[in-house]
Scaffold this motif. Structure first.
Motif: not given
Length: 284
Positions: A126-148
């Protein structure tokens, strides 16, 4: 000069004067016409069509889920929820409304909408200025991007991610970099349409909850025009369920939110924040 010749000469003289007067009049008319502003053609913007719906079936929904995102992927239902300390995404059993597997995010972060693309789960905040990316198989986070700015909802069209930020604009994003490819303004006959929230892309159209209303909007994904609108105010009644908003944990905010298309059924699932039910509907 004989009188007959004199009259003939006068007749010719009068005809010449008339011709000259007509010519001068035509010149002035042409000048006036050239000075007039050109008329511009105006294309009338039609009002969105009224989109009727039928409730096919009603399922239970976890009332602790402050729904932010809803989608169907490979015949499985996924949901994301918000609020600090309670934000998660989960694969949900449609029959029971319970999580089959789930992943809670940091308690300081308000989670928002999700989409699944190329076997990865993308989650806005919502207001943390982040986008998280996870692997669909195990829900482990694999990437993080800034979000304005704020993040509200996500879907995709098979090529680009499509994000809403609560305004009247939708952003098309490169799935690999999250760079903005284009911005689509959502409009109807009155101009820009704000509070575009939870999204679902289906066959060239984007279906969206309009936050704080009971409306589902059908948006042309090329032009941004709202081509149809459904009013789900009577959703509970049509589903045969008694609905008393006062019984919700937060009646002012526990509004309609969450829309997912199931291509196998040819129908949509819709619900709301902390609602006790999830509805399967068909739009007409």
């Amino acid at each position: 000069m004989p009188i007959l010749s004199y009259l003939r000469a006068m007749k010719k003289h009068v005809q010449l004067l008339r011709g000259l007067a007509i010519s001068i009049g035509l010149v002035f008319t042409a000048c006036n016409n050239n000075n007039k502003p050109k008329e511009q053609s105006v294309t009338a913007v039609t009002s969105p069509a009224f989109m009727e719906y039928t409730v096919v079936k009603v399922y239970p929904h976890d009332t602790s889920s402050y729904t932010e995102g809803l989608l169907v992927h490979n015949n499985e239902l996924f949901e994301s929820t918000g609020r600090e300390g309670f934000s998660k995404f989960a694969q949900v059993d449609l029959a029971t409304g319970k999580a089959i597997r789930e992943h809670y995010i940091d308690k300081s972060i308000f989670g928002e909408g999700i989409t699944i693309f190329d076997n990865k789960i993308y989650q806005l905040t919502y207001r943390s200025n982040k986008v998280f990316v996870y692997d669909l198989k195990d829900f482990k986070k694999i990437a993080e991007y800034p979000w304005p700015g704020e993040g509200w909802a996500l879907t995709h069209d098979g090529k680009s991610l499509i994000a809403s930020t609560g305004t009247s604009n939708l952003q098309f994003l490169d799935p690999n970099t999250l760079q903005v490819q284009k911005v689509l303004s959502v409009t109807d006959q009155n101009g820009p349409v704000n509070n575009i929230n939870e999204l679902e892309y289906v066959d060239g159209f984007i279906y969206s909850n309009q936050f704080l209303t009971n409306n589902i909007l059908k948006i042309n994904a090329e032009t941004g025009s709202v081509v149809a609108r459904a009013d789900l105010t009577d959703l509970f009644a049509q589903g045969g369920k008694v609905f008393n908003p006062a019984q919700l944990p937060d009646p002012n905010e526990d509004v309609l939110n969450g829309i997912a298309y199931d291509s196998a059924r040819g129908s949509f699932f819709v619900t709301g924040k902390q609602w006790p039910y999830l509805f399967e509907v068909k739009f007409r």
